[in-house]
Scaffold this active site. Structure first.
Site, PDB file in Angstrom:
ATOM      1  N   HIS A 127       0.812  -1.221   0.000  1.00  0.00           N
ATOM      2  CA  HIS A 127       0.000   0.000   0.000  1.00  0.00           C
ATOM      3  C   HIS A 127       0.841   1.264   0.000  1.00  0.00           C
ATOM      4  O   HIS A 127       0.352   2.338   0.344  1.00  0.00           O
ATOM      5  CB  HIS A 127      -0.962  -0.028   1.192  1.00  0.00           C
ATOM      6  CG  HIS A 127      -1.975  -1.127   1.098  1.00  0.00           C
ATOM      7  ND1 HIS A 127      -2.639  -1.638   2.196  1.00  0.00           N
ATOM      8  CD2 HIS A 127      -2.440  -1.831   0.034  1.00  0.00           C
ATOM      9  CE1 HIS A 127      -3.463  -2.600   1.803  1.00  0.00           C
ATOM     10  NE2 HIS A 127      -3.355  -2.738   0.496  1.00  0.00           N
ATOM     11  N   CYS A 161       3.865  19.843  -8.353  1.00  0.00           N
ATOM     12  CA  CYS A 161       5.216  19.410  -8.673  1.00  0.00           C
ATOM     13  C   CYS A 161       6.031  20.565  -9.247  1.00  0.00           C
ATOM     14  O   CYS A 161       5.587  21.268 -10.172  1.00  0.00           O
ATOM     15  CB  CYS A 161       5.161  18.258  -9.666  1.00  0.00           C
ATOM     16  SG  CYS A 161       6.767  17.665 -10.221  1.00  0.00           S
ATOM     17  N   SER A 202      -3.194  -8.217  11.003  1.00  0.00           N
ATOM     18  CA  SER A 202      -4.056  -7.839   9.883  1.00  0.00           C
ATOM     19  C   SER A 202      -5.443  -8.429  10.069  1.00  0.00           C
ATOM     20  O   SER A 202      -5.588  -9.602  10.433  1.00  0.00           O
ATOM     21  CB  SER A 202      -3.472  -8.331   8.550  1.00  0.00           C
ATOM     22  OG  SER A 202      -4.362  -8.054   7.485  1.00  0.00           O
ATOM     23  N   ILE A 245       0.700  -8.920  20.037  1.00  0.00           N
ATOM     24  CA  ILE A 245       1.728  -9.257  19.058  1.00  0.00           C
ATOM     25  C   ILE A 245       3.128  -9.053  19.622  1.00  0.00           C
ATOM     26  O   ILE A 245       4.010  -9.900  19.469  1.00  0.00           O
ATOM     27  CB  ILE A 245       1.515  -8.434  17.779  1.00  0.00           C
ATOM     28  CG1 ILE A 245       0.262  -8.930  17.059  1.00  0.00           C
ATOM     29  CG2 ILE A 245       2.733  -8.489  16.867  1.00  0.00           C
ATOM     30  CD1 ILE A 245      -0.223  -8.016  15.964  1.00  0.00           C
TER      31      ILE A 245
END
Length: 256
Positions: A127, A161, A202, A245
């Site tokens: 991502h 830009c 996840s 975790i």
């Protein structure tokens, strides 16, 4: 499925699976970074409960949307910019350096895997990465400091830009934006070769990324899911742990 309710049992079972694996792959989501102070997207108080995501086509088409996207990004920087890698990140970096892990596929955009020592050659960012920006037209890279300086100097207007005048966007994948072909291909190759596929933090609801654990399982890999909440793939996993975790992976961060 083996549901490891006991922390020590989860650590021991994961260690056994890693010892027996020749090509272990980690797949990480937002849950690995929550102990670092970065909230996940879907939980109460998460980022999506505070701001509705801005779709890619809206970002490209409307200057006001770009202004808002950068306002949010810099607001997040104030809250989470000082985040440091947690025990999970450090464990994966150590497992990689020890040759017990072949690679890391991540849905995260926070850059904490790199900060923990995971080299780019062994990291797949599905991502994108929110720690820098790119021009959507010519691909010119910009550091966030460059964007912020111009954003604030212009009173909250997103800069274009400097090279071509195109829209500048954080180097993340937004809703409606095409997935990065090279990274998807790298993730697919790691997944096909895996004999152990470890899902870490996840919810496995965002596709196409969430399809990789299923692909690994179908190809014969052992599937491990470390996640605080249940997932739709728990029933096909070889091991599931809902312990924290950092607690599960912590000991691996200290191993040689």
């Amino acid at each position: 499925m083996i549901f490891e309710r006991d922390l020590k049992g989860a650590q021991a079972r994961l260690g056994e699976l890693l010892d027996n694996a020749r090509h272990a792959v980690a797949f990480t989501g937002a849950g690995i970074s929550t102990e670092c102070g970065i909230p996940d997207f879907r939980s109460p108080g998460g980022l999506w409960s505070q701001n509705k995501p801005i779709p890619y086509d809206v970002f490209v088409s409307h200057k006001a949307a770009r202004n808002e996207a950068w306002r949010r990004r810099f607001a997040m920087e104030e809250a989470f910019g000082g985040a440091q890698p947690g025990r999970g990140h450090r464990a994966l970096a150590r497992l990689l350096s020890a040759g017990r892990l072949a690679g890391v596929i991540t849905q995260n955009i926070d850059g904490l895997h790199q900060a923990s020592g995971v080299p780019d050659a062994h990291l797949v960012e599905l991502h994108g990465n929110g720690t820098y920006a790119t021009c959507l037209e010519c691909g010119q890279r910009y550091e966030l400091s460059w964007v912020r300086e111009r954003f604030e100097a212009a009173g909250g207007l997103a800069p274009d830009c400097a090279a071509c005048g195109g829209p500048v966007k954080s180097a993340t994948i937004s809703f409606g934006q095409a997935m990065p072909e090279r990274e998807m291909a790298r993730a697919a190759a790691l997944t096909r070769a895996a004999d152990l596929f470890i899902v870490i933090g996840s919810s496995l609801v965002v596709f196409p990324a969430a399809g990789f654990p299923l692909e690994a399982k179908r190809a014969g890999a052992k599937l491990v899911i470390l996640n605080r909440e249940p997932t739709d793939f728990d029933d096909i996993a070889d091991m599931v742990s809902r312990s924290e975790i950092g607690d599960v992976l912590g000991p691996f961060a200290d191993q040689a």
